[in-house]
Design an enzyme around this catalytic site. Structure first.
Site, PDB file in Angstrom:
ATOM      1  N   ASP A  22     -79.935  -9.639 -33.654  1.00  0.00           N
ATOM      2  CA  ASP A  22     -80.382 -10.358 -32.524  1.00  0.00           C
ATOM      3  C   ASP A  22     -79.309 -10.408 -31.261  1.00  0.00           C
ATOM      4  OD1 ASP A  22     -78.371 -11.654 -34.246  1.00  0.00           O
ATOM      5  OD2 ASP A  22     -78.702 -13.631 -33.057  1.00  0.00           O
TER       6      ASP A  22
ATOM      7  N   THR B 111     -68.830  -6.732 -38.556  1.00  0.00           N
ATOM      8  CA  THR B 111     -69.594  -7.841 -38.106  1.00  0.00           C
ATOM      9  C   THR B 111     -68.657  -8.798 -37.504  1.00  0.00           C
ATOM     10  OG1 THR B 111     -69.334  -8.684 -40.260  1.00  0.00           O
ATOM     11  CG2 THR B 111     -71.455  -7.427 -39.903  1.00  0.00           C
TER      12      THR B 111
ATOM     13  N   TYR C 120     -69.710  -6.019 -29.911  1.00  0.00           N
ATOM     14  CA  TYR C 120     -70.557  -6.106 -31.126  1.00  0.00           C
ATOM     15  C   TYR C 120     -71.686  -5.656 -30.883  1.00  0.00           C
ATOM     16  CZ  TYR C 120     -73.162  -7.761 -35.110  1.00  0.00           C
ATOM     17  OH  TYR C 120     -73.956  -7.828 -36.116  1.00  0.00           O
TER      18      TYR C 120
HETATM   19  N1  LIG Z   1     -73.863 -11.675 -40.263  1.00  0.00           N
HETATM   20  C1  LIG Z   1     -74.587 -12.108 -39.508  1.00  0.00           C
HETATM   21  O1  LIG Z   1     -74.820 -13.340 -39.296  1.00  0.00           O
HETATM   22  C2  LIG Z   1     -75.610 -10.988 -38.707  1.00  0.00           C
HETATM   23  C3  LIG Z   1     -76.623 -11.362 -37.964  1.00  0.00           C
HETATM   24  C4  LIG Z   1     -77.345 -10.267 -37.374  1.00  0.00           C
HETATM   25  C5  LIG Z   1     -77.175  -9.076 -37.836  1.00  0.00           C
HETATM   26  N2  LIG Z   1     -76.551  -8.673 -38.938  1.00  0.00           N
HETATM   27  C6  LIG Z   1     -76.330  -7.281 -39.385  1.00  0.00           C
HETATM   28  O2  LIG Z   1     -76.943  -7.439 -40.987  1.00  0.00           O
HETATM   29  C7  LIG Z   1     -76.223  -6.248 -41.300  1.00  0.00           C
HETATM   30  C8  LIG Z   1     -75.319  -6.877 -42.647  1.00  0.00           C
HETATM   31  O3  LIG Z   1     -74.475  -8.011 -42.233  1.00  0.00           O
HETATM   32  P1  LIG Z   1     -73.604  -8.872 -43.287  1.00  0.00           P
HETATM   33  O4  LIG Z   1     -73.377 -10.334 -42.823  1.00  0.00           O
HETATM   34  O5  LIG Z   1     -74.042  -8.650 -44.770  1.00  0.00           O
HETATM   35  O6  LIG Z   1     -72.231  -8.069 -43.136  1.00  0.00           O
HETATM   36  P2  LIG Z   1     -70.765  -8.716 -43.961  1.00  0.00           P
HETATM   37  O7  LIG Z   1     -70.961  -9.407 -45.081  1.00  0.00           O
HETATM   38  O8  LIG Z   1     -69.719  -8.765 -43.000  1.00  0.00           O
HETATM   39  O9  LIG Z   1     -70.520  -7.208 -44.749  1.00  0.00           O
HETATM   40  C9  LIG Z   1     -70.209  -6.053 -44.097  1.00  0.00           C
HETATM   41  C10 LIG Z   1     -70.157  -4.838 -45.136  1.00  0.00           C
HETATM   42  O10 LIG Z   1     -70.089  -3.608 -44.370  1.00  0.00           O
HETATM   43  C11 LIG Z   1     -68.822  -3.021 -44.858  1.00  0.00           C
HETATM   44  N3  LIG Z   1     -67.880  -2.249 -44.291  1.00  0.00           N
HETATM   45  C12 LIG Z   1     -67.458  -2.480 -43.171  1.00  0.00           C
HETATM   46  N4  LIG Z   1     -66.834  -1.282 -42.509  1.00  0.00           N
HETATM   47  C13 LIG Z   1     -66.703  -0.407 -43.544  1.00  0.00           C
HETATM   48  C14 LIG Z   1     -66.083   0.600 -43.586  1.00  0.00           C
HETATM   49  N5  LIG Z   1     -65.256   0.992 -42.917  1.00  0.00           N
HETATM   50  N6  LIG Z   1     -66.342   1.407 -44.543  1.00  0.00           N
HETATM   51  C15 LIG Z   1     -67.102   0.909 -45.755  1.00  0.00           C
HETATM   52  N7  LIG Z   1     -67.726  -0.092 -45.637  1.00  0.00           N
HETATM   53  C16 LIG Z   1     -67.485  -0.864 -44.523  1.00  0.00           C
HETATM   54  C17 LIG Z   1     -67.990  -3.929 -45.717  1.00  0.00           C
HETATM   55  O11 LIG Z   1     -67.125  -3.731 -46.823  1.00  0.00           O
HETATM   56  P3  LIG Z   1     -65.575  -4.314 -47.044  1.00  0.00           P
HETATM   57  O12 LIG Z   1     -66.252  -5.303 -48.215  1.00  0.00           O
HETATM   58  O13 LIG Z   1     -64.982  -3.320 -47.921  1.00  0.00           O
HETATM   59  O14 LIG Z   1     -65.049  -5.061 -45.911  1.00  0.00           O
HETATM   60  C18 LIG Z   1     -69.014  -4.814 -46.171  1.00  0.00           C
HETATM   61  O15 LIG Z   1     -69.390  -4.457 -47.383  1.00  0.00           O
HETATM   62  C19 LIG Z   1     -75.137  -5.768 -40.415  1.00  0.00           C
HETATM   63  O16 LIG Z   1     -75.860  -4.673 -40.085  1.00  0.00           O
HETATM   64  C20 LIG Z   1     -75.052  -6.896 -39.289  1.00  0.00           C
HETATM   65  O17 LIG Z   1     -74.801  -6.157 -37.956  1.00  0.00           O
HETATM   66  C21 LIG Z   1     -75.690  -9.810 -39.393  1.00  0.00           C
END
Ligand SMILES: NC(=O)c1ccc[n+]([C@@H]2O[C@H](COP(=O)([O-])OP(=O)(O)OC[C@H]3O[C@@H](n4cnc5c(N)ncnc54)[C@H](OP(=O)(O)O)[C@@H]3O)[C@@H](O)[C@H]2O)c1
Length: 301
Positions: free
Chosen positions: A103, A63, A126
């Protein structure tokens, strides 16, 4: 209880899914990266095959939007290749896959909120990796639900609210971008939406495939959101900075962002009967969690 596998359980959305899963009648397993590394197809295949999962919810993602510009291989590995593995492995076992997207698949040039049928055109690495992730999920598991969300915030984790709260203690004046518009969305509300989708898919109440948008209601710019966060912090006696509205051009970042990130949730509301809360209410809850109750006391440092 129906068993579900959740990825990204340490992240904003994944941890909220884990916290709420029981309420929806799910017994959740959310393996940490040490047990399930998404770069490893064998680990994905073994875990998907390990149980007759009622559903898999893929909340994990790369992310770091700006970092991705110089780390395209890793962004694609986690956001495109891994969802493809999940889709193929879940399809083998007839398991529904709920996949979270963004988005940032859109270019932000539309003047109204984006619908699910609008054309995608990501502006950066991304967004492109997430858009390709959607495509492989559609291609490999016919029993999928892709839920796009946006501007995710929560009490814990790396997000805009926590950055603003940190900067408010470090600076007396702050410029925040006022020409990107979106829907600030609580990880808790997104988790409830994902679990609602998983519940319908696993109880046979829903046809197999689709793409939906889920965000909290109400529009904001990043400046609007910062203003709201600082008002809530000030109401609890915390020091807040002078807040200035600046254009995106005054805050250059490696990745371009869509000017308009607003997502329409009309389809989600119609199909799942869920009316998203206004972001003011959802974010006030997060700030109450993060900062404690409002109080009528002097300035804190
Ligand atoms: N953040 C935003 O503003 C936003 C906006 C729109 C959509 N989204 C989507 O919403 C979803 C959730 O986002 P979020 O904000 O909750 O993400 P986040 O807080 O950044 O968490 C990402 C998660 O993915 C895991 N991860 C990353 N690389 C990995 C790997 N190689 N193996 C295993 N686990 C891995 C991380 O684990 P670790 O803790 O070990 O790193 C963490 O648990 C995603 O699909 C994202 O694209 C997010």
């Amino acid at each position: 209880m129906r068993k579900i596998l959740v990825t990204g359980g340490s992240g904003q959305v994944g941890s909220a899914v884990v916290a709420a899963a029981n309420t929806y009648g799910f017994d959740v397993m959310a393996p940490p990266r040490g047990i399930l590394n998404l770069e490893n197809r064998e680990e994905i295949a073994a875990l998907v095959a390990a149980q007759p999962w009622a559903a898999v919810i893929n909340c994990a993602a790369y992310t770091a939007v700006d970092k991705a510009e110089n780390d395209a291989m890793m962004a694609r590995a986690i956001n495109t290749t891994a969802p493809g593995y999940f889709a193929a492995e879940t399809a083998k076992h007839g398991i529904p896959l709920v996949h979270v997207s963004t988005d940032y698949v859109f270019d932000g040039t539309k003047s109204a909120p984006y619908d699910e049928g609008d054309s995608v055109r990501p502006l950066g690495v991304y967004g492109a990796s997430k858009e390709a992730g959607e495509a492989v999920v559609r291609a490999h598991n016919p029993n999928h639900a892709i839920v796009r969300t946006a501007w995710v915030v929560s009490a814990n984790g790396a997000n805009f609210i926590n950055t603003m709260l940190r900067l408010s203690q470090e600076r007396d004046e702050l410029g925040v971008v006022n020409d990107q518009c979106g829907n600030p969305s609580s990880a808790t509300d997104i988790a409830a939406a994902l679990l609602t989708v998983a519940d319908k898919m696993t109880s046979g109440q829903m046809g197999p495939t689709g793409t939906w948008h889920f965000v909290n209601s109400g529009d904001a710019t990043w400046h609007d959101l910062a203003q709201f966060v600082f008002a809530e912090a000030a109401a609890r006696g915390f020091k807040t900075p002078v807040l200035n509205a600046i254009p995106t051009s005054a805050y250059p970042t490696p990745a371009r962002r869509p000017e308009n990130s607003r997502l329409s949730t009309a389809k989600f509301q119609q199909d799942f009967g869920t009316i998203p809360r206004h972001w003011h209410i959802a974010i006030a809850d997060i700030l109450a969690d993060r900062l404690g109750p409002k109080q009528d006391i002097g300035v804190k440092t």
